[in-house]
Design a protein around this motif. Structure first.
Motif, short mmCIF file in Angstrom:
data_model
loop_
_atom_site.label_atom_id
_atom_site.label_comp_id
_atom_site.label_asym_id
_atom_site.label_seq_id
_atom_site.Cartn_x
_atom_site.Cartn_y
_atom_site.Cartn_z
N ARG A 6 0.84 -1.22 0.00
CA ARG A 6 0.00 0.00 0.00
C ARG A 6 0.87 1.27 0.00
O ARG A 6 0.55 2.26 -0.65
N ASP A 7 1.93 1.21 0.73
CA ASP A 7 2.81 2.40 0.73
C ASP A 7 3.39 2.65 -0.63
O ASP A 7 3.54 3.79 -1.08
N ILE A 8 3.72 1.55 -1.30
CA ILE A 8 4.29 1.74 -2.64
C ILE A 8 3.26 2.33 -3.59
O ILE A 8 3.56 3.24 -4.36
N LEU A 9 2.00 1.82 -3.56
CA LEU A 9 0.95 2.35 -4.44
C LEU A 9 0.64 3.81 -4.10
O LEU A 9 0.38 4.63 -4.99
N ALA A 10 0.59 4.10 -2.83
CA ALA A 10 0.31 5.50 -2.46
C ALA A 10 1.40 6.41 -2.97
O ALA A 10 1.15 7.53 -3.38
N THR A 11 2.63 5.88 -2.95
CA THR A 11 3.75 6.69 -3.48
C THR A 11 3.60 6.92 -4.97
O THR A 11 3.94 7.98 -5.49
N LEU A 12 3.04 5.90 -5.70
CA LEU A 12 2.85 6.03 -7.15
C LEU A 12 1.59 6.80 -7.49
O LEU A 12 1.29 7.00 -8.67
N GLY A 13 0.78 7.20 -6.50
CA GLY A 13 -0.45 7.95 -6.77
C GLY A 13 -1.63 7.08 -7.15
O GLY A 13 -2.58 7.57 -7.76
N ILE A 14 -1.60 5.80 -6.83
CA ILE A 14 -2.70 4.89 -7.16
C ILE A 14 -3.56 4.73 -5.93
O ILE A 14 -3.08 4.24 -4.90
#
Length: 220
Positions: A6-14
């Motif tokens: 989730r942290d990675i997706l939030a970082t990508l703006g998803i």
């Protein structure tokens, strides 16, 4: 979905999430990117130490050799002329007086002085006889003063005063006749040479003074 993903997706703006009950395409688990994503490892960031700033040294220029020393510029000085008011000295013309001559002879207790400027033959003979009566020292003063710068008649009295003081010391002063340029408290006035010739008895008084001692003259 794990928290890391989730942290990675939030970082990508998803921010689109698939509902839990929604049907999804069966794909081999090995083809899903999220399952294939390699775990990330946090690494320490190494900051390079700042290198000291090196300031290049200025190159020393070779000194120029001068055959002759160059003169330094002289600062301009403003001349200030101050007006000084000097006292006005009024020059008085020199006082000219007639030439004169004083003659004197000294005894142990007194000095006998006469004006010998214009002595007749008879006066000169009497004066010589007075000097020969007793052993004494002879003195003479001539005016004007030998130096040209000291011939002002205003100094004649001081000139005579110095002469008498030098020959009399602590002796009494006997003045025969009158003299215009000398006045002293120690003076004993007696008759002049011409008066003694006219009145021979006046010689006796002079003779008495010449024979007295200093103590007897002071008492007189």
């Amino acid at each position: 979905m794990i928290g890391h993903q989730r942290d990675i997706l939030a970082t990508l703006g998803i921010d689109i999430w698939v509902p839990k009950d929604a049907a999804c395409q069966n794909m081999p688990s090995s083809s899903i990117w999220r399952d294939q994503a390699a775990p990330e490892y946090l690494s320490e960031i190494v900051v390079a130490k700042a290198q000291p700033l090196i300031v290049p040294e200025p190159k020393a220029e070779p000194l120029k050799t001068l055959d002759q020393a160059e003169p330094l510029p002289t600062p301009a000085v403003k001349e200030v002329q101050a007006e000084i008011a000097l006292p006005v000295v009024e020059e008085r013309p020199a006082l000219h007086i007639a030439a004169f001559q004083l003659q004197a002879f000294g005894l142990p207790h007194c000095v006998i002085v006469t004006d010998a400027t214009e002595l007749s033959a008879e006066q000169q003979q009497l004066w010589n006889n007075i000097q020969q009566a007793l052993q004494a020292e002879y003195y003479e003063l001539q005016w004007p003063f030998p130096l040209i710068n000291f011939q002002d008649g205003r100094g004649a009295e001081s000139y005579v005063q110095g002469f008498i003081d030098a020959i009399s010391a602590d002796k009494n002063i006997i003045l025969l006749g009158q003299f215009s340029y000398f006045n002293h408290s120690k003076i004993i006035h007696l008759a002049g040479l011409q008066e003694m010739l006219d009145q021979p008895l006046l010689k006796k008084r002079l003779w008495q003074f010449m024979q007295k001692t200093k103590q007897n003259m002071d008492a007189t």
